[in-house]
Design an enzyme around this catalytic site. Structure first.
Site, PDB file in Angstrom:
ATOM      1  N   HIS A   1     -11.178 -59.246 -35.878  1.00  0.00           N
ATOM      2  CA  HIS A   1     -12.621 -59.475 -35.725  1.00  0.00           C
ATOM      3  C   HIS A   1     -13.334 -58.620 -36.779  1.00  0.00           C
ATOM      4  CE1 HIS A   1     -16.546 -58.974 -33.658  1.00  0.00           C
ATOM      5  NE2 HIS A   1     -16.241 -60.038 -32.950  1.00  0.00           N
TER       6      HIS A   1
ATOM      7  N   ASP B   1      -7.325 -52.667 -30.960  1.00  0.00           N
ATOM      8  CA  ASP B   1      -8.582 -53.256 -30.491  1.00  0.00           C
ATOM      9  C   ASP B   1      -8.255 -54.116 -29.263  1.00  0.00           C
ATOM     10  OD1 ASP B   1     -10.725 -54.869 -29.964  1.00  0.00           O
ATOM     11  OD2 ASP B   1     -11.042 -55.525 -32.032  1.00  0.00           O
TER      12      ASP B   1
ATOM     13  N   GLN C   1      -9.935 -58.363 -26.665  1.00  0.00           N
ATOM     14  CA  GLN C   1      -9.440 -59.628 -26.094  1.00  0.00           C
ATOM     15  C   GLN C   1      -8.144 -59.421 -25.309  1.00  0.00           C
ATOM     16  OE1 GLN C   1     -11.127 -62.343 -26.056  1.00  0.00           O
ATOM     17  NE2 GLN C   1     -12.628 -61.916 -27.655  1.00  0.00           N
TER      18      GLN C   1
ATOM     19  N   LYS D   1     -16.425 -57.855 -21.677  1.00  0.00           N
ATOM     20  CA  LYS D   1     -15.325 -58.826 -21.738  1.00  0.00           C
ATOM     21  C   LYS D   1     -14.420 -58.685 -20.523  1.00  0.00           C
ATOM     22  CE  LYS D   1     -15.677 -59.406 -26.537  1.00  0.00           C
ATOM     23  NZ  LYS D   1     -16.091 -60.604 -27.232  1.00  0.00           N
TER      24      LYS D   1
ATOM     25  N   CYS E   1     -17.097 -64.461 -35.780  1.00  0.00           N
ATOM     26  CA  CYS E   1     -16.998 -63.082 -36.291  1.00  0.00           C
ATOM     27  C   CYS E   1     -15.604 -62.778 -36.816  1.00  0.00           C
ATOM     28  CB  CYS E   1     -17.377 -62.056 -35.222  1.00  0.00           C
ATOM     29  SG  CYS E   1     -19.019 -62.233 -34.602  1.00  0.00           S
TER      30      CYS E   1
HETATM   31  N1  PMP Z   1     -12.843 -57.206 -31.415  1.00  0.00           N
HETATM   32  C1  PMP Z   1     -12.525 -58.381 -30.882  1.00  0.00           C
HETATM   33  C2  PMP Z   1     -11.108 -58.865 -30.965  1.00  0.00           C
HETATM   34  C3  PMP Z   1     -13.513 -59.150 -30.242  1.00  0.00           C
HETATM   35  O1  PMP Z   1     -13.188 -60.329 -29.714  1.00  0.00           O
HETATM   36  C4  PMP Z   1     -14.830 -58.653 -30.168  1.00  0.00           C
HETATM   37  C5  PMP Z   1     -15.936 -59.441 -29.495  1.00  0.00           C
HETATM   38  N2  PMP Z   1     -15.969 -60.777 -29.818  1.00  0.00           N
HETATM   39  C6  PMP Z   1     -15.098 -57.414 -30.738  1.00  0.00           C
HETATM   40  C7  PMP Z   1     -14.098 -56.713 -31.353  1.00  0.00           C
HETATM   41  C8  PMP Z   1     -16.480 -56.821 -30.710  1.00  0.00           C
HETATM   42  O2  PMP Z   1     -16.853 -56.538 -29.398  1.00  0.00           O
HETATM   43  P1  PMP Z   1     -18.356 -56.117 -29.053  1.00  0.00           P
HETATM   44  O3  PMP Z   1     -19.217 -57.158 -29.682  1.00  0.00           O
HETATM   45  O4  PMP Z   1     -18.384 -56.162 -27.549  1.00  0.00           O
HETATM   46  O5  PMP Z   1     -18.579 -54.760 -29.599  1.00  0.00           O
END
Ligand code: PMP
Length: 407
Positions: free
Chosen positions: A122, A199, A202, A225, A363
């Site tokens: 991401h 990270d 997910q 999440k 993203c």
């Molecule tokens: N890493 C991953 C793998 C994600 O899926 C996401 C959210 N889509 C994020 C980071 C960022 O998370 P947040 O927007 O809650 O900070």
């Protein structure tokens, strides 16, 4: 006992109608819905004991601080950290990674050092490292994935060098849904003295997570999440590493004493929690995790596995569909395109049928660019979804295709 009908009544929003149709919420990788008891907990804080934490001596403040620190304990146990000092509340995954990119960069990265990120990350696990590399004159290297979405881990031996300081990798990826082989990555990294950031944005909600046994150096995730509110997240770090890192932000709560001659920082974890934190969000995160423990994480995992096996068999059988991300080891995510149909058009028509999915680049531009695309449709499910909803999704895609192909 895991009873799906009861589970669904725990989430009030699932009873909603959208354009006169029962909501089918398949955008769980973007954010999850909240159980009634998490919503009730937020109301309880504001109605019963709202007061700024770690500050005043009032009964309200003592209760609120107690609830906040109890939430930290719940998180600590949930991911099996050794100590609550290793659990830092942040505003989310993005904030946790930015904190780490600053603090780790200051402590451990010098000109010419290397940071490795994966191609399937991401943006939140790419851009903070690009910023840090620019600041420290370090080099960002990329571990690529193959066309199924599996990391090319055979390249690690070459990619990790004596200059590598950190490898940043998702527990599960947000577009392709691949569960990355963390045991192997941690082993290879540690053999070369490289730290590992995982990270968990997910992963935490779908996979068994034990930061101590897995030997992660750093682990981050977002509350929203995992059925908790937005604006709260976690940075886990091994105590001896967090101890060595400088603070990221300065302000109240992160200091023991301040003078113009010498300011002394708080002990862990408060050293990294400057300012009034989102204590209501933290308390609600504790409540969300308690709810999951009450349902039973093993029950959740086995229900989700069954649903994912079904969905990943069924969705690819829709005529004209291409699934992106075909690893053997996936969480509940199917990103797809129908030949000749724009992802945004598909998403809009599905929405009119009450089916919420995500469309676009999600993203993760490098992932989308890997396949030479401009965007995808992503359906993502969790333990309150059903096989019937997957069937409705498949019917919906077919119907939408017919409508769009008539134009
Ligand atoms: N890493 C991953 C793998 C994600 O899926 C996401 C959210 N889509 C994020 C980071 C960022 O998370 P947040 O927007 O809650 O900070």
């Amino acid at each position: 006992m895991f009873d799906i009908e009861t589970i669904r009544t725990d989430f009030p929003i699932l009873d909603r109608e959208i354009y006169g149709q029962k909501l089918i919420y398949l955008d769980n990788a973007a954010t999850t819905q909240k159980p009634a008891r998490v919503i009730a907990k937020i109301k309880e804080v504001y109605e019963m004991y709202n007061s700024n934490i770690h500050r005043s001596v009032s009964k309200l403040a003592a209760t609120c601080t107690g609830e906040y620190e109890n939430a930290r304990k719940i998180v600590c146990e949930f991911i099996n950290a050794k100590n609550t000092s290793e659990i830092v509340f942040t505003s989310g995954t993005t904030a946790a990674i930015n904190l780490l990119a600053f603090a780790f960069g200051e402590k451990f990265v010098n000109s010419g050092d290397e940071i490795v990120v994966c191609e399937s990350e991401h943006h939140s696990n790419i851009v903070p490292w690009q910023l840090m590399c620019e600041r420290k004159n370090a080099v960002l290297k990329v571990l690529p994935f193959d066309d199924r979405g599996d990391l090319k881990t055979e390249l690690l031996d070459e990619l990790l060098t004596e200059r590598t300081r950190l490898i940043c990798v998702a527990q599960a990826t947000n577009v392709l849904g691949t569960v990355n082989p963390l045991d192997l990555i941690v082993k290879k990294a540690h053999e070369k003295g490289v730290y590992v950031l995982v990270d968990g944005a997910q992963g935490i909600q779908h996979l068994k997570t034990d930061v101590t046994t897995s030997d992660f150096d750093f682990y981050v995730f977002s509350g929203h999440k995992i059925y908790a509110p937005t604006g709260i997240g976690i940075l886990y770090g091994k105590e001896n590493l967090l101890e060595q890192l400088p603070p990221w932000q300065g302000g109240g709560d992160m200091v023991k004493s301040v003078s113009f001659a010498k300011t002394r920082y708080s002990d862990l974890p408060l050293k990294f929690e400057a300012g009034t934190s989102n204590y209501v969000g933290a308390i609600a995160l504790g409540e969300a995790l308690s709810y999951l423990i009450y349902i039973g994480m093993e029950n959740i995992h086995s229900y989700e596995k069954n649903l994912t096996d079904y969905a990943l068999e069924k969705i690819p059988s829709v005529p004209g569909i291409t699934i992106y991300g075909t690893s053997e080891n996936k969480v509940g995510i199917a990103s797809f395109l129908i030949e000749g149909i724009h992802h945004a058009d598909m998403g809009e028509i599905l929405d009119k049928m009450g089916i919420a999915v995500r469309t676009g680049r999600m993203c993760a531009d490098p992932t989308v660019q890997h396949f030479d695309l401009t965007g995808l449709v992503r359906a993502s499910w969790t333990f309150y979804n059903t096989k019937q909803e997957i069937d409705k999704l498949c019917e919906g895609i077919e119907k939408a295709t017919k409508i769009l192909k008539q134009d």
